[in-house]
Design an enzyme around this catalytic site. Structure first.
Site, PDB file in Angstrom:
ATOM      1  N   PRO A   1       0.842  -1.208   0.000  1.00 26.21           N
ATOM      2  CA  PRO A   1       0.000   0.000   0.000  1.00 26.21           C
ATOM      3  C   PRO A   1       0.876   1.257   0.000  1.00 26.21           C
ATOM      4  O   PRO A   1       1.768   1.406   0.833  1.00 26.21           O
ATOM      5  CB  PRO A   1      -0.788  -0.118   1.315  1.00 26.21           C
ATOM      6  CG  PRO A   1      -0.799  -1.580   1.627  1.00 26.21           C
ATOM      7  CD  PRO A   1       0.523  -2.100   1.127  1.00 26.21           C
TER       8      PRO A   1
ATOM      9  N   PHE B   1      -2.840  -5.707  -3.957  1.00 22.07           N
ATOM     10  CA  PHE B   1      -2.958  -6.004  -5.388  1.00 22.07           C
ATOM     11  C   PHE B   1      -2.298  -7.336  -5.743  1.00 22.07           C
ATOM     12  O   PHE B   1      -1.705  -7.481  -6.820  1.00 22.07           O
ATOM     13  CB  PHE B   1      -2.356  -4.891  -6.258  1.00 22.07           C
ATOM     14  CG  PHE B   1      -2.831  -3.507  -5.924  1.00 22.07           C
ATOM     15  CD1 PHE B   1      -4.150  -3.262  -5.562  1.00 22.07           C
ATOM     16  CD2 PHE B   1      -1.961  -2.429  -5.975  1.00 22.07           C
ATOM     17  CE1 PHE B   1      -4.583  -1.979  -5.262  1.00 22.07           C
ATOM     18  CE2 PHE B   1      -2.385  -1.137  -5.681  1.00 22.07           C
ATOM     19  CZ  PHE B   1      -3.701  -0.917  -5.314  1.00 22.07           C
TER      20      PHE B   1
ATOM     21  N   GLU C   1       8.081 -11.579 -17.060  1.00 25.69           N
ATOM     22  CA  GLU C   1       6.734 -11.065 -16.778  1.00 25.69           C
ATOM     23  C   GLU C   1       6.336 -10.006 -17.797  1.00 25.69           C
ATOM     24  O   GLU C   1       5.204  -9.993 -18.294  1.00 25.69           O
ATOM     25  CB  GLU C   1       6.678 -10.486 -15.367  1.00 25.69           C
ATOM     26  CG  GLU C   1       5.292  -9.974 -14.999  1.00 25.69           C
ATOM     27  CD  GLU C   1       5.217  -9.345 -13.616  1.00 25.69           C
ATOM     28  OE1 GLU C   1       4.118  -8.904 -13.231  1.00 25.69           O
ATOM     29  OE2 GLU C   1       6.262  -9.280 -12.930  1.00 25.69           O
TER      30      GLU C   1
ATOM     31  N   GLN D   1     -16.059   1.297 -30.301  1.00 23.64           N
ATOM     32  CA  GLN D   1     -16.681   2.312 -31.154  1.00 23.64           C
ATOM     33  C   GLN D   1     -17.375   1.671 -32.352  1.00 23.64           C
ATOM     34  O   GLN D   1     -18.490   2.070 -32.725  1.00 23.64           O
ATOM     35  CB  GLN D   1     -15.615   3.310 -31.627  1.00 23.64           C
ATOM     36  CG  GLN D   1     -16.176   4.559 -32.283  1.00 23.64           C
ATOM     37  CD  GLN D   1     -16.835   5.489 -31.286  1.00 23.64           C
ATOM     38  OE1 GLN D   1     -16.605   5.392 -30.085  1.00 23.64           O
ATOM     39  NE2 GLN D   1     -17.659   6.402 -31.775  1.00 23.64           N
TER      40      GLN D   1
ATOM     41  N   GLY E   1     -23.514   1.079 -29.619  1.00 24.19           N
ATOM     42  CA  GLY E   1     -24.169   0.835 -28.339  1.00 24.19           C
ATOM     43  C   GLY E   1     -23.918  -0.550 -27.797  1.00 24.19           C
ATOM     44  O   GLY E   1     -23.756  -0.737 -26.577  1.00 24.19           O
TER      45      GLY E   1
ATOM     46  N   GLY F   1       3.325  -5.078 -13.771  1.00 21.11           N
ATOM     47  CA  GLY F   1       4.660  -5.454 -14.232  1.00 21.11           C
ATOM     48  C   GLY F   1       5.592  -4.282 -14.455  1.00 21.11           C
ATOM     49  O   GLY F   1       6.642  -4.416 -15.086  1.00 21.11           O
TER      50      GLY F   1
END
Length: 379
Positions: A129, A157, A242, A336, A340, A363
Site C-alpha cells: 500500500p 494487489f 513477466e 466504437q 451501443g 509489471g
C-alpha cells in the site's frame, strides 16, 4: 506466418487451444461475473501440461528455456477472452521461478512439483500500500529470531492473493534501499498470516486479487529464497519474463477485439449495407490489423533475443509499452465500431476494453518502462 514456432510448439498450442475451448470458454462469462473460477481448473491445466512449461524437468516441468513454447501457450490462454483468468492461472509464473532457482533444494522439491501439477497455487507478493512501483523502498520487515524470521507488514494487489497456498514475499531484512531486500516463501497456514477481502477491480474480474497481512508472522529460516539481502536482484530478474508475458497479453487482447469487430462489422447493417462496406470502417480495421502485427512481431523478436540467452531490458520495455498502447487503441476502436452494443456487458469488446487498462500498470508502469529505456540509451 511466423517462423519462430516449430512443430512441437504447434502441437502444444493445439493442446492449449483445446483446453480453452473445452474447459474455459463455455463458462468464462459466468466466472467473470462471479469474480473467480473453479480451483479444479488449475489441476486440469496441470494435467494438460500447461503449467510446467519453462520449469526444470527435475521438478516436474517441461521445455525449460523454451521461450516460444511459453509464448504459444500464452496466446492460446488469452483466447479465454479474460485477462483475469490468464493472470490467475499464470500466477505461478511470477511466484514460482525464484523458488525453482534459488530456494533450498529440499524446499524446491517440496513446493514446485505440486504447483506445476495444479494441486497447489503460487503467488508473488511484492507491491505494498502506497508503494506501487517503488520496490526498493518496501516496508514489510523480517527480523531474524533464532531459526525463524518474524514478519510484519502488508501487501496489496496480489494476484491469487485469497487462495494461493504459497507466497513468494519481498521483505526488508537489512537497511534502506534495494540492498536490504530478501525473499521469503510463506505458506498460507503460517501463524500470523492473513488475507483481506477480495478486491473489486475495474477489469480482470475473474482474477482473485487481495491484500495480505503479516502480524508477527513466524517463518522458518530455511524458507529464505537465495541469500539474505539479495532479493532485489531476484525480483528484477523475474520482471523480464513477466513483461514479455504482458506484451503477449496486450497484443492478444487487441487481436481478440479486432477479430470481434471484424466479424461484427460484416454482419451489422446500417443505411442499407454492412458497416464494413464503409471506407471509414475498413480503414479503422486496417489500422488495427497493422498495429497488432507490428506489436506481435516485435514481441517475437524480443523473445528470440531471450531465447539466445540475452537480457534485452530495453527491447522488452519497448515491446510492453508499444503493445499496451496498441491494446488500448484497438479495444477502444472495437467498442466504437460496435456502437451501443460495445458498451454492453454481453459484448466481449466491453470486457477487453476494461482489461486492457491494467496492462499499462502491471509489471511496471508505462512511465517506469520509459525510465528503464532512458537509462539503456543513456539519457
Amino acid at each position: 506466418m511466423s517462423d519462430y514456432f516449430n512443430e512441437t510448439h504447434e502441437q502444444v498450442r493445439q493442446t492449449a487451444r483445446k483446453f480453452i475451448e473445452t474447459h474455459v470458454r463455455p463458462y468464462i462469462d459466468d466466472w467473470e461475473e462471479a469474480g473467480e473460477f473453479p480451483r479444479e481448473i488449475y489441476q486440469l491445466a496441470g494435467d494438460a501440461g500447461l503449467l510446467g512449461i519453462g520449469f526444470p524437468e527435475a521438478l516436474g516441468g517441461i521445455a525449460e528455456g523454451d521461450i516460444f513454447m511459453k509464448v504459444a501457450v500464452s496466446e492460446e490462454l488469452m483466447r479465454s477472452t479474460s485477462g483475469g483468468f490468464v493472470a490467475s492461472i499464470g500466477s505461478l509464473d511470477i511466484g514460482l521461478p525464484p523458488v525453482a532457482k534459488w530456494a533450498k533444494q529440499e524446499i524446491r522439491e517440496q513446493i514446485v512439483p505440486p504447483v506445476l501439477r495444479g494441486e497447489k497455487i503460487a503467488a508473488l507478493a511484492v507491491t505494498e500500500p502506497g508503494g506501487g512501483s517503488d520496490v526498493a523502498n518496501l516496508k514489510t520487515r523480517a527480523v531474524k529470531d533464532g531459526d525463524h524470521y518474524i514478519v510484519n507488514g502488508s501487501k496489496t494487489f496480489i494476484t491469487s492473493g485469497i487462495r494461493a497456498d504459497h507466497y513468494t514475499v519481498a521483505v526488508r531484512t537489512g537497511g534502506e534501499g534495494h540492498a536490504g531486500i530478501s525473499l521469503l516463501l510463506i505458506d498460507r497456514d503460517t501463524p500470523g498470516f492473513s488475507t483481506g477481502k477480495k478486491l473489486k477491480k475495474m477489469g480482470w474480474w475473474a482474477s482473485d486479487t487481495a491484500e495480505l497481512f503479516f502480524e508477527d508472522c513466524r517463518v522458518p529460516a530455511d524458507r529464505l529464497i537465495g541469500a539474505e539481502n539479495a532479493g532485489f536482484i531476484a525480483i528484477m530478474s523475474n520482471f523480464l519474463a513477466e513483461r514479455l508475458s504482458l506484451s503477449v497479453m496486450a497484443y492478444m487482447t487487441a487481436q481478440l477485439a479486432y477479430e470481434a469487430a471484424l466479424d461484427y462489422t460484416k454482419q451489422r447493417q446500417a443505411f442499407g449495407r454492412n458497416i464494413a462496406g464503409f471506407q471509414v470502417t475498413r480503414h479503422k480495421l486496417v489500422d488495427m490489423a497493422t498495429q497488432i502485427d507490428i506489436a506481435r512481431e516485435y514481441t517475437y523478436r524480443c523473445a528470440a533475443l531471450m531465447q539466445t540467452g540475452k537480457n534485452p531490458i530495453k527491447q522488452v520495455a519497448m515491446a510492453k509499452n508499444f503493445s499496451v498502447d496498441v491494446s488500448e487503441k484497438v479495444t477502444r476502436e472495437a467498442v466504437q465500431l460496435f456502437g451501443g452494443m460495445g458498451y454492453m456487458r454481453e459484448s466481449v469488446v466491453e470486457r477487453l476494453y476494461r482489461d486492457a487498462k491494467l496492462l499499462s500498470i502491471g509489471g511496471g508502469t508505462t512511465e517506469i518502462m520509459k525510465e528503464l529505456i532512458a537509462k539503456q540509451i543513456r539519457l
